[in-house]
Design a protein around this motif. Sequence first.
Motif, PDB file in Angstrom:
ATOM      1  N   ARG A 114       0.863  -1.344  -0.102  1.00 21.57           N
ATOM      2  CA  ARG A 114      -0.169   0.014   0.073  1.00 21.57           C
ATOM      3  C   ARG A 114       0.842   1.282  -0.022  1.00 21.57           C
ATOM      4  NH1 ARG A 114      -3.781  -1.510   4.955  1.00 21.57           N
ATOM      5  NH2 ARG A 114      -4.041   0.911   5.022  1.00 21.57           N
ATOM      6  N   GLU A 118       0.272   5.393  -0.233  1.00 18.53           N
ATOM      7  CA  GLU A 118      -0.764   5.488   0.891  1.00 18.53           C
ATOM      8  C   GLU A 118      -0.043   5.998   2.467  1.00 18.53           C
ATOM      9  OE1 GLU A 118      -3.794   2.781   3.250  1.00 18.53           O
ATOM     10  OE2 GLU A 118      -3.559   2.339   1.095  1.00 18.53           O
ATOM     11  N   THR A 178      -1.139   6.409   5.295  1.00 13.85           N
ATOM     12  CA  THR A 178      -1.712   5.542   6.573  1.00 13.85           C
ATOM     13  C   THR A 178      -0.950   4.338   6.696  1.00 13.85           C
ATOM     14  OG1 THR A 178      -3.803   6.424   5.838  1.00 13.85           O
ATOM     15  CG2 THR A 178      -3.588   4.472   7.379  1.00 13.85           C
TER      16      THR A 178
END
Lengths: 285, 186
Positions: B22, B27, B29
């Motif tokens: 990811r 990303e 997060t």
Amino acid sequence: MKHRKERDSDDEDVLLQLREAPPPVMDPFTERRLRERVLRGELPTPAGASVKHGRRLAAALLFAAAAALFLFWRRSEPVVTTSSQWVTITASDGAAYRRIDEEDGNVRVTIDAGSVDFQVGEHAERRLVVVVPDGEIEDLGTVFSVRVEHRRTTGISVQQGSIVFRREGLDALILEAGQSYDGVLHVAVEVKTNGAAQGSAAAPSPTPSEPSVPTARAIGPTRAKASAAQAASADAVGDAEDDAFLRVIALRREGRHEEARLAARDYLRRFPSGFRRVEMAKMAE
Amino acid sequence: MTPMQKRPQRDELTTDAALLERAVGGERTALGLLYDRHAQAVYGFARRILTREEAEDVVQVTFIRIADIAASFDGRNSNARSWIFGIAYRVMGERRRKTSRLREILREFRAGESRVANAPGAHDAIDLDRALARLSEGKRAVLVLTQVHGFSSEEAAEILGLPVGTVWTRLHHARRELRELLEENR
């Protein structure tokens, strides 16, 4: 001369000692600060990158000389440093501590060993964090003393105001004026994470052998596992959360307890999974 | 499940490898979660080799680099934790090279500082740190990775970029030297 088996056994003891030694730990404040920088993709400033090599060397030598002078000076008792108006630090002879004045006006003091007294004045917008081998202590506008021995905090005494003692791997404690903490006695009850629901009423009475020991309140662990919600909107939410947290701390420092309580509730409402939620839950009581 | 038990959230169950994937897509997060999981361990490792300020820098640079090169992680050949520690070790190497002259100058100062830190009662705990600090960095790294962070010799070899036989040898000498240094201090 030792037999080979005996030596092997000694080696194993050494490894055991190493495995059991408390690992170096970043204090939560630094951990959080670095996290934000990482998410912003911000690299550390190269130390002296623009300074020419010779000048860097001279600066290092000057620093070493100043440090040696400082260490020599620190040995006479008591040693007082008053390099800023809002915090006075008094160390006993032999105490080993380091003070770092951070760019944003906050002060971080690391105590390796010995007793150090703190007198902290008005500083609503700044923070004093005392890093001890087994945790960290943050003042909430106060006068207090800390003693560290054998790489553990063995005593905290609060004369004015209050402090938060965030212990590595344990629940944090809030100590109010007149209270003290003895790391060995552990009189404060260990209230687990849902601390908001469990108050200091659950704390056991001190044993007869420890009459003057505190009735410090326990709050949940501060090393809250940063969860998905925390990471979800790291920047904006993180900044807002920090502001909300600092506001509560500032209000408490100023002695505005009712407003601090309301601000803590506001924090919990806005950031139910926030980094400081456990501490805020206790302050909201 | 009792009411007191917390149901793990989705992200808490996500593997490091999935988070790295990811992170490749930018990303943040995912990068934040990787940081939350491993930053303290990386710091603990770096701090055994470097000063506190340097160790903090290593943590910062390591995770920024992870974001940059996450695409190069191959879960078939290594586990994510070893991979992250490997990056941290390389960052530490770069850091050491940059500051080697400065470190030399400050060595004398640190010796003075540790004498002061040696206040009554502080001996036992400081002895181990001081003995560890006197080991060569290569031996110290092997010892800390295998004994403190629980990596296997093979994983330590991957992190340090060494043959596994070298790791075994270093470990053997490191524990012997550490014991001798501790005995000297007593």
